[in-house]
Design an enzyme around this catalytic site. Structure first.
Site, PDB file in Angstrom:
ATOM      1  N   GLY A 132      46.017  30.945  38.269  1.00 44.75           N
ATOM      2  CA  GLY A 132      45.171  29.988  37.567  1.00 44.75           C
ATOM      3  C   GLY A 132      44.513  28.927  38.424  1.00 44.75           C
ATOM      4  O   GLY A 132      43.972  27.958  37.886  1.00 44.75           O
ATOM      5  N   LYS A 134      41.704  29.000  40.084  1.00 51.57           N
ATOM      6  CA  LYS A 134      40.272  28.860  39.811  1.00 51.57           C
ATOM      7  C   LYS A 134      40.044  28.514  38.339  1.00 51.57           C
ATOM      8  O   LYS A 134      39.165  27.728  38.011  1.00 51.57           O
ATOM      9  CB  LYS A 134      39.530  30.148  40.208  1.00 51.57           C
ATOM     10  CG  LYS A 134      39.616  30.393  41.700  1.00 51.57           C
ATOM     11  CD  LYS A 134      38.958  31.665  42.134  1.00 51.57           C
ATOM     12  CE  LYS A 134      39.324  31.992  43.577  1.00 51.57           C
ATOM     13  NZ  LYS A 134      40.765  32.296  43.776  1.00 51.57           N
ATOM     14  N   ASP A 195      37.737  37.321  40.324  1.00 53.10           N
ATOM     15  CA  ASP A 195      38.447  37.071  41.588  1.00 53.10           C
ATOM     16  C   ASP A 195      39.389  38.268  41.731  1.00 53.10           C
ATOM     17  O   ASP A 195      40.537  38.225  41.309  1.00 53.10           O
ATOM     18  CB  ASP A 195      39.207  35.741  41.471  1.00 53.10           C
ATOM     19  CG  ASP A 195      39.882  35.348  42.761  1.00 53.10           C
ATOM     20  OD1 ASP A 195      39.318  35.600  43.837  1.00 53.10           O
ATOM     21  OD2 ASP A 195      40.986  34.770  42.689  1.00 53.10           O
ATOM     22  N   CYS A 248      39.989  37.979  48.590  1.00 55.26           N
ATOM     23  CA  CYS A 248      40.537  37.415  49.829  1.00 55.26           C
ATOM     24  C   CYS A 248      40.741  38.551  50.826  1.00 55.26           C
ATOM     25  O   CYS A 248      41.745  38.611  51.521  1.00 55.26           O
ATOM     26  CB  CYS A 248      41.806  36.605  49.580  1.00 55.26           C
ATOM     27  SG  CYS A 248      43.144  37.523  48.822  1.00 55.26           S
TER      28      CYS A 248
HETATM   29  N1  SAM Z   1      42.071  33.942  40.282  1.00 58.26           N
HETATM   30  C1  SAM Z   1      43.454  33.683  40.611  1.00 58.26           C
HETATM   31  C2  SAM Z   1      43.570  32.260  41.114  1.00 58.26           C
HETATM   32  O1  SAM Z   1      42.588  31.681  41.597  1.00 58.26           O
HETATM   33  O2  SAM Z   1      44.674  31.687  41.006  1.00 58.26           O
HETATM   34  C3  SAM Z   1      44.003  34.697  41.620  1.00 58.26           C
HETATM   35  C4  SAM Z   1      43.809  36.105  41.145  1.00 58.26           C
HETATM   36  S1  SAM Z   1      44.590  37.314  42.182  1.00 58.26           S
HETATM   37  C5  SAM Z   1      43.484  37.394  43.506  1.00 58.26           C
HETATM   38  C6  SAM Z   1      44.225  38.777  41.329  1.00 58.26           C
HETATM   39  C7  SAM Z   1      44.910  38.909  39.978  1.00 58.26           C
HETATM   40  O3  SAM Z   1      44.381  40.091  39.343  1.00 58.26           O
HETATM   41  C8  SAM Z   1      46.414  39.102  40.016  1.00 58.26           C
HETATM   42  O4  SAM Z   1      47.033  38.113  39.244  1.00 58.26           O
HETATM   43  C9  SAM Z   1      46.634  40.475  39.387  1.00 58.26           C
HETATM   44  O5  SAM Z   1      47.814  40.545  38.595  1.00 58.26           O
HETATM   45  C10 SAM Z   1      45.394  40.621  38.535  1.00 58.26           C
HETATM   46  N2  SAM Z   1      44.999  42.005  38.205  1.00 58.26           N
HETATM   47  C11 SAM Z   1      45.377  43.173  38.754  1.00 58.26           C
HETATM   48  N3  SAM Z   1      44.776  44.206  38.136  1.00 58.26           N
HETATM   49  C12 SAM Z   1      43.983  43.676  37.183  1.00 58.26           C
HETATM   50  C13 SAM Z   1      43.106  44.225  36.198  1.00 58.26           C
HETATM   51  N4  SAM Z   1      42.961  45.546  36.073  1.00 58.26           N
HETATM   52  N5  SAM Z   1      42.457  43.369  35.380  1.00 58.26           N
HETATM   53  C14 SAM Z   1      42.621  42.035  35.498  1.00 58.26           C
HETATM   54  N6  SAM Z   1      43.427  41.468  36.403  1.00 58.26           N
HETATM   55  C15 SAM Z   1      44.099  42.277  37.231  1.00 58.26           C
END
Ligand code: SAM
Length: 318
Positions: A132, A134, A195, A248
């Protein structure tokens, strides 16, 4: 397939010196500026950044309180974000942190929100939201107005996000444990943030296990999922709406190639989000991308003092 390149004396030497799988270094040598400095920088602890939570306090008020505890903070290009120059204790162990006066978040991660240009009263979809960082920055930029639908399929990660939202006083967001691929079924939004889950090459300085823990096949797996998620992101945006795609990862297959696909298939316009960062790469090995991807931004530890990050701001056709 993730591109691999012939071993060179330099790729072998750098991989051995810093403990990387050689294939990864061989790829860096194709597009990262000044790879030797880049790899040396990734051996150092990354600069820590604090994002002031303006829902609960002001920048000067927080700076004063933390200075009284012995913190030394410096300004960054984002007004709400400060770099920690000196910390007498862990930044996660202060009363102000517990009270939700700030969030520990890399400057590059905050840049993704800057690129999305959220406004009060808008409808926003955050397609991969936990924990969370962002989402909560968007909420404060929106003054807790409008609505944010935050998708996170992992229940464990969604719970940690709930905790962060409560700590930071966010009340314009609902978390749905839903796969991002379902986004177009949820309606059309003014702003969409993806993201994306990625190979996380950009956080090697924080997690050195990434030097050897992934394979070219993992880049392929991520790129395939990202391609499907970004298509859902474009479909969930209103005509003329903005979509920010970020990762990232340094891998062009997970970045410019994904954006290039949206330019070719949906005619999205790739806009310059700001002047910070380096431009997107137009080619990688035999891969050639639309010139529009130059408007995307890359963040490198040795050039921008952030973790590795990629941001593309796309406008959907009207
Ligand atoms: N946006 C978050 C932040 O700023 O704190 C970080 C997100 S992290 C890079 C990617 C997230 O995508 C993870 O929490 C992961 O569980 C989730 N994820 C994985 N597969 C997904 C999908 N098919 N749809 C949506 N989210 C997914």
């Amino acid at each position: 397939m993730a591109l691999l390149f012939e071993k060179t004396p330099l790729s072998i030497e750098l991989a051995a010196r810093y403990g990387y799988d050689e294939w990864l270094v061989g790829r860096f040598l194709q597009y990262v500026p000044d790879v030797t400095t880049f790899m040396a920088k990734m051996e150092q602890p990354p600069t820590q950044y604090l994002r002031v939570n303006t829902i609960k306090t002001g920048r000067e008020e927080l700076a004063t309180r933390l200075a009284a505890k012995g913190f030394e903070l410096a300004a960054t290009p984002i007004p709400e974000v400060m770099a920690v120059k000196k910390a007498p204790m862990s930044a996660g162990a202060t009363v102000e942190y517990m009270l939700g006066h700030y969030y520990i978040q890399d400057l590059s991660s905050c840049m993704a929100v800057e690129a999305l240009d959220v406004r009060e009263g808008q409808s926003v979809l955050d397609m991969a939201a936990a924990p969370g960082g962002k989402t909560t920055f968007m909420a404060q930029r929106m003054n807790n107005t409008g609505s944010i639908v935050a998708l996170e399929p992992s229940e464990r990660r969604a719970r940690s996000m709930e905790f962060n939202m409560a700590r930071l006083g966010v009340c314009n967001t609902c978390i749905c444990t839903v796969d991002g691929l379902q986004a177009p079924e949820l309606g059309e939004f003014d702003r969409v943030l993806l993201d994306a889950p990625c190979s996380c090459e950009g956080v090697i300085a924080r997690d050195p296990s990434r030097k050897t823990s992934h394979l070219p096949a993992d880049v392929d797996y991520c790129a395939a999922l990202q391609g499907r998620l970004v298509e859902a992101a474009v479909n969930a945006a209103k005509p003329g709406g903005l979509i920010v795609y970020s990762t990232c990862s340094f891998a062009p297959e997970e970045n410019e190639a994904i954006v290039d696909g949206m330019v070719r298939r949906f005619g999205v316009e790739v806009e310059e989000p700001f002047a910070h960062g380096s431009r997107g790469v137009e080619s990688f090995g035999r891969m050639e991308f639309s010139g529009a991807v130059r408007n995307a931004r890359r963040f490198y530890p040795h050039l921008h003092d952030t973790t590795g990050f990629f941001i593309a701001r796309m406008r959907k056709r009207k």
